[in-house]
Design a protein around this motif. Structure first.
Motif, PDB file in Angstrom:
ATOM      1  N   ARG A   1     127.962 -63.912  59.018  1.00 51.33           N
ATOM      2  CA  ARG A   1     128.396 -65.253  58.623  1.00 51.33           C
ATOM      3  C   ARG A   1     129.839 -65.233  58.144  1.00 51.33           C
ATOM      4  O   ARG A   1     130.655 -66.071  58.544  1.00 51.33           O
TER       5      ARG A   1
ATOM      6  N   ASP B   1     132.254 -64.679  61.043  1.00 52.39           N
ATOM      7  CA  ASP B   1     132.436 -65.929  61.797  1.00 52.39           C
ATOM      8  C   ASP B   1     133.381 -66.877  61.056  1.00 52.39           C
ATOM      9  O   ASP B   1     134.245 -67.511  61.667  1.00 52.39           O
ATOM     10  N   GLU B   2     133.224 -66.953  59.752  1.00 51.43           N
ATOM     11  CA  GLU B   2     134.084 -67.816  58.941  1.00 51.43           C
ATOM     12  C   GLU B   2     135.540 -67.333  58.987  1.00 51.43           C
ATOM     13  O   GLU B   2     136.464 -68.136  59.135  1.00 51.43           O
TER      14      GLU B   2
ATOM     15  N   ARG C   1     137.111 -68.320  62.320  1.00 52.82           N
ATOM     16  CA  ARG C   1     137.501 -69.742  62.362  1.00 52.82           C
ATOM     17  C   ARG C   1     138.764 -69.990  61.541  1.00 52.82           C
ATOM     18  O   ARG C   1     139.666 -70.727  61.969  1.00 52.82           O
TER      19      ARG C   1
END
Length: 104
Positions: A86, A89-90, A93
């Motif tokens: 998680r 992925d953050e 971005r």
């Protein structure tokens, strides 16, 4: 830094036989991600900053790839692995967003 911390928490439960393998690779790639962001921020030009953000993005892709193997091999806890995924992925971005903004 949160990603690196999550990776360290995940890899602490990996088998000792992986200390110089996957454990080391994951830890180095996660630390490299944060370090490249910091180093780029400390550079004198916007172009250099973007270049180092690109290096950080590459290191983060290494982390994402390397996080697939513990899942397949059932190394570490699912909770720690999912948290690292998680966060990775953050970070991905955020890096794209910052690079896009800086290139304008």
């Amino acid at each position: 830094m949160d990603l690196s911390e999550a990776v360290y928490k995940l890899t602490v439960d990996f088998p000792n036989s992986e200390l110089f393998g996957l454990t080391n690779q994951l830890r180095r790639a996660s630390v490299s991600t944060a370090s490249n962001i910091a180093e780029g921020y400390g550079k004198c030009t916007r172009g250099e900053y973007v270049q180092f953000l690109g290096h950080a993005r590459g290191s983060n892709f290494e982390v994402q790839t390397q996080l697939m193997l513990p899942k397949r091999l059932k190394f570490g806890s699912d909770q720690h692995r999912q948290n690292a995924e998680r966060l990775s992925d953050e970070v991905s971005r955020m890096l794209v967003a910052i690079m896009t903004k800086l290139r304008k």
